[in-house]
Scaffold this active site. Structure first.
Site, short mmCIF file in Angstrom:
data_model
loop_
_atom_site.label_atom_id
_atom_site.label_comp_id
_atom_site.label_asym_id
_atom_site.label_seq_id
_atom_site.Cartn_x
_atom_site.Cartn_y
_atom_site.Cartn_z
N GLU A 93 -20.99 -6.99 -29.05
CA GLU A 93 -21.14 -5.97 -30.08
C GLU A 93 -20.38 -6.35 -31.34
OE1 GLU A 93 -21.83 -1.57 -28.78
OE2 GLU A 93 -20.13 -2.41 -27.70
N CYS A 334 -11.93 0.71 -31.67
CA CYS A 334 -11.27 -0.38 -30.94
C CYS A 334 -11.29 -0.23 -29.44
CB CYS A 334 -9.80 -0.38 -31.30
SG CYS A 334 -9.44 -1.51 -32.55
N1 SAH Z 1 -7.65 -10.21 -28.49
C1 SAH Z 1 -7.29 -9.79 -29.81
C2 SAH Z 1 -8.36 -8.92 -30.46
C3 SAH Z 1 -8.58 -7.69 -29.68
S1 SAH Z 1 -9.05 -6.17 -30.31
C4 SAH Z 1 -5.96 -9.03 -29.76
O1 SAH Z 1 -5.50 -8.74 -28.69
O2 SAH Z 1 -5.40 -8.78 -30.80
C5 SAH Z 1 -8.18 -5.76 -31.72
C6 SAH Z 1 -7.08 -4.74 -31.56
O3 SAH Z 1 -7.50 -3.53 -30.92
C7 SAH Z 1 -5.92 -5.27 -30.73
O4 SAH Z 1 -4.74 -4.95 -31.38
C8 SAH Z 1 -6.08 -4.49 -29.45
O5 SAH Z 1 -4.89 -4.44 -28.74
C9 SAH Z 1 -6.52 -3.14 -29.99
N2 SAH Z 1 -7.10 -2.25 -28.96
C10 SAH Z 1 -7.80 -2.59 -27.87
N3 SAH Z 1 -8.14 -1.49 -27.17
C11 SAH Z 1 -7.67 -0.43 -27.85
C12 SAH Z 1 -7.74 0.98 -27.63
N4 SAH Z 1 -8.35 1.50 -26.57
N5 SAH Z 1 -7.13 1.77 -28.53
C13 SAH Z 1 -6.52 1.23 -29.63
N6 SAH Z 1 -6.44 -0.05 -29.88
C14 SAH Z 1 -7.01 -0.91 -29.00
#
Ligand code: SAH
Length: 344
Positions: A93, A334
């Site tokens: 996505e 996110c």
């Molecule tokens: N692998 C990378 C990119 C992931 S997603 C990383 O870890 O940074 C991007 C951001 O969204 C990351 O900071 C991740 O921790 C956050 N994220 C993932 N799931 C989330 C959620 N349920 N609520 C808020 N932030 C989230």
């Protein structure tokens, strides 16, 4: 012989391929332009090439298939979500977000993810596979084409860990910012990592001007370990040193991301520890009230507590914002990407 993915070759590689076919170098230029500027999906579209050459390309190469199988438009804000089906049936996505400064696409770097962050929906099914360079690029291309609007910003914050797919990710950045391609300024590209220290250090040496975002989420080694399994592998101290090196080498200020989880990392202790970590650094802190994931039991603090958390950090001299939530009505927020389609 397996057909080669023509859309993952950079300009020089493509020229070499085309010359090896016995064609003139400028044909390479034309084909590169079809793929990366005119955003062609098939060789048939490449009308300034001879029929014969198009046929040969067809026989030896593919432009990997990426079908938009779902497209949702948010009713709350100018955000759209796209679900792509890849050639092998995997789904990814991407999200289009319109801002006053331009259009931004949030792309995935892997199908699934093996980092296992506790609050993240992408972690639940594990890693399926790395995305190829063209699969990363073409998320942007397909969306630009469908929207009929130029994309000026890219955030690599969808499903996957870009630094766990290092070589493809780096080539993706080169090609997305390439003057012969979409020519997106590297300063408008942000990649987010959970903190894979050796590859953060390598990235610092690539000569890029992209923004590095570090998913911090815990203010101490112990707290990070509770939320992010990767913290067992790389200690907070080393992750922060790698951030410093990135800043030193590139001059680009680090963005720290912090998903606020009620009762887990939103306490006065956390404010103190975060201040201690961030005060001496030239950086920005982005608070993301955690998006609840059906399979997980984490809750976000209410708006007021989140604001209070932010204000206290601000008083301590930290440069901090709460990230505006986008596309929450279309699972665009996110950590929610792809999950509904993952077959469970
Ligand atoms: N692998 C990378 C990119 C992931 S997603 C990383 O870890 O940074 C991007 C951001 O969204 C990351 O900071 C991740 O921790 C956050 N994220 C993932 N799931 C989330 C959620 N349920 N609520 C808020 N932030 C989230």
């Amino acid at each position: 012989m397996e057909k080669k993915d023509i859309a993952s070759f950079d300009y020089e590689e493509l020229k070499t391929e085309i010359i090896q076919m016995g064609e003139k170098a400028f044909r390479g230029r034309q084909i590169y332009e079809w793929l990366h500027v005119k955003l062609a999906d098939s060789f048939g579209e490449m009308t300034n090439l001879s029929k014969q050459l198009r046929q040969r390309l067809e026989e030896e190469y593919i432009i990997p298939e990426m079908k938009i199988i779902e497209h949702q438009v948010s009713k709350k804000d100018p955000t759209e979500k796209f679900l792509f089906e890849l050639g092998d049936g995997n789904m990814i996505e991407s999200v289009l977000m319109r801002y006053t400064y331009g259009n931004s696409v949030c792309i995935s770097s892997q199908a699934g993810c093996r980092m296992g962050c506790r609050f993240c929906a992408s972690a639940i099914g594990g890693l399926k596979r790395n995305l190829t360079v063209s699969e990363m690029l073409r998320q942007v291309y397909k969306i630009q084409k469908r929207a009929g609007e130029r994309i000026s910003n890219i955030v690599v914050m969808g499903t996957g860990e870009p630094l766990d797919n290092y070589d493809n990710f780096v080539k993706f950045v080169r090609m997305a910012s390439d003057e012969y391609g979409l020519n997106i300024s590297q300063r408008n590209i942000t990649a987010s990592t959970c903190g894979i220290v050796p590859n953060m250090r390598r990235l610092a040496g690539e000569g890029f001007q992209i923004t590095l975002a570090l998913s911090l989420h815990g203010s101490s080694q112990e707290k990070r370990e509770k939320l992010m399994p990767v913290a067992h592998q790389y200690e907070l101290k080393d992750v922060l040193e790698a951030c410093d090196e990135y800043f030193r080498m590139t001059g680009r200020r680090i963005t720290f991301e912090y998903s606020l989880v009620e009762g887990v990392n939103d306490r006065p202790d956390d404010i103190r520890e975060l201040t201690h970590i961030l005060k001496k650094r030239n950086c920005h802190l982005n608070l993301i009230p955690v998006n609840p994931v059906r399979e997980r039991d984490y809750r976000k603090p209410d708006r007021e507590s989140a604001l209070e958390f932010k204000n206290k950090l601000e008083k301590n001299g930290i440069n901090v914002t709460i990230r505006r939530e986008r596309g929450s009505d279309i699972d665009g927020a996110c950590g929610q990407l792809r999950r509904r389609f993952a077959g469970s």
